[in-house]
Motif scaffolding. Structure first.
Motif, PDB file in Angstrom:
ATOM      1  N   ALA A   2       0.820  -1.205   0.000  1.00 44.90           N
ATOM      2  CA  ALA A   2       0.000   0.000   0.000  1.00 44.90           C
ATOM      3  C   ALA A   2       0.859   1.262   0.000  1.00 44.90           C
ATOM      4  CB  ALA A   2      -0.911   0.001   1.223  1.00 44.90           C
ATOM      5  N   LYS A   3       0.322   2.298  -0.623  1.00 44.87           N
ATOM      6  CA  LYS A   3       0.983   3.597  -0.673  1.00 44.87           C
ATOM      7  C   LYS A   3       0.373   4.482   0.412  1.00 44.87           C
ATOM      8  CE  LYS A   3       1.924   7.346  -3.915  1.00 44.87           C
ATOM      9  NZ  LYS A   3       1.695   7.799  -5.306  1.00 44.87           N
ATOM     10  N   ILE A   4       1.221   4.944   1.353  1.00 45.92           N
ATOM     11  CA  ILE A   4       0.762   5.709   2.495  1.00 45.92           C
ATOM     12  C   ILE A   4       1.380   7.104   2.448  1.00 45.92           C
ATOM     13  CG2 ILE A   4       0.544   5.783   5.011  1.00 45.92           C
ATOM     14  CD1 ILE A   4      -0.644   3.228   3.737  1.00 45.92           C
ATOM     15  N   GLY A   5       0.537   8.134   2.493  1.00 50.18           N
ATOM     16  CA  GLY A   5       1.007   9.504   2.578  1.00 50.18           C
ATOM     17  C   GLY A   5       1.159   9.890   4.034  1.00 50.18           C
ATOM     18  N   VAL A  24       5.954   4.758   1.334  1.00 51.25           N
ATOM     19  CA  VAL A  24       5.608   5.976   2.059  1.00 51.25           C
ATOM     20  C   VAL A  24       5.948   7.207   1.228  1.00 51.25           C
ATOM     21  CG1 VAL A  24       5.986   7.312   4.166  1.00 51.25           C
ATOM     22  CG2 VAL A  24       5.980   4.821   4.259  1.00 51.25           C
ATOM     23  N   VAL A  25       4.983   8.134   1.160  1.00 54.87           N
ATOM     24  CA  VAL A  25       5.131   9.377   0.413  1.00 54.87           C
ATOM     25  C   VAL A  25       5.052  10.540   1.389  1.00 54.87           C
ATOM     26  CG1 VAL A  25       4.050  10.843  -1.335  1.00 54.87           C
ATOM     27  CG2 VAL A  25       4.038   8.370  -1.608  1.00 54.87           C
ATOM     28  N   ASP A  26       5.998  11.471   1.308  1.00 57.73           N
ATOM     29  CA  ASP A  26       5.936  12.695   2.109  1.00 57.73           C
ATOM     30  C   ASP A  26       4.852  13.593   1.549  1.00 57.73           C
ATOM     31  OD1 ASP A  26       7.563  12.842   4.307  1.00 57.73           O
ATOM     32  OD2 ASP A  26       9.271  13.691   3.249  1.00 57.73           O
ATOM     33  N   CYS A  36      -2.801   7.860  -2.880  1.00 57.38           N
ATOM     34  CA  CYS A  36      -2.454   7.163  -1.644  1.00 57.38           C
ATOM     35  C   CYS A  36      -3.633   6.315  -1.176  1.00 57.38           C
ATOM     36  CB  CYS A  36      -2.075   8.158  -0.542  1.00 57.38           C
ATOM     37  SG  CYS A  36      -0.495   8.971  -0.833  1.00 57.38           S
ATOM     38  N   ASP A  37      -3.326   5.158  -0.646  1.00 58.08           N
ATOM     39  CA  ASP A  37      -4.353   4.295  -0.078  1.00 58.08           C
ATOM     40  C   ASP A  37      -4.805   4.806   1.281  1.00 58.08           C
ATOM     41  OD1 ASP A  37      -4.321   2.173  -2.134  1.00 58.08           O
ATOM     42  OD2 ASP A  37      -2.252   1.938  -1.458  1.00 58.08           O
TER      43      ASP A  37
END
Length: 83
Positions: A2-5, A24-26, A36-37
């Motif tokens: 999963a992509k988490i912001g 992880v995205v800043d 983002c998920d």
């Protein structure tokens, strides 16, 4: 995975999520939250990044008053429920 912001000030949360294997995205702007998920915010600003009119596809988790471990557990739970 999963992509988490994650809001920039939450470095401990970002590090913990990366250690668990999340992408992880800043989040520095509204565009960073797109795709983002799930997003994690500090809760210090009710209108984080001026996103009052924006709706993201994923969940938003408020990290205020929680440890990094507690926030990561909430992210895990949220991601499991999305599957």
């Amino acid at each position: 995975m999963a992509k988490i912001g994650v809001e920039g000030s939450l470095t401990d949360v970002r590090d913990e999520l990366q250690a668990k294997g999340y992408d992880v995205v800043d989040m520095r702007s509204e565009d960073d939250a797109k795709g983002c998920d799930c997003c994690v915010i500090s809760g210090q600003d009710q209108n984080m990044l001026g996103m009052q009119g924006t709706s993201i596809q994923g969940s938003v988790i408020n990290a205020s008053g929680r440890t990094a471990e507690e926030v990561c557990q909430q992210v895990d739970h949220t991601m499991q429920n999305m599957q």
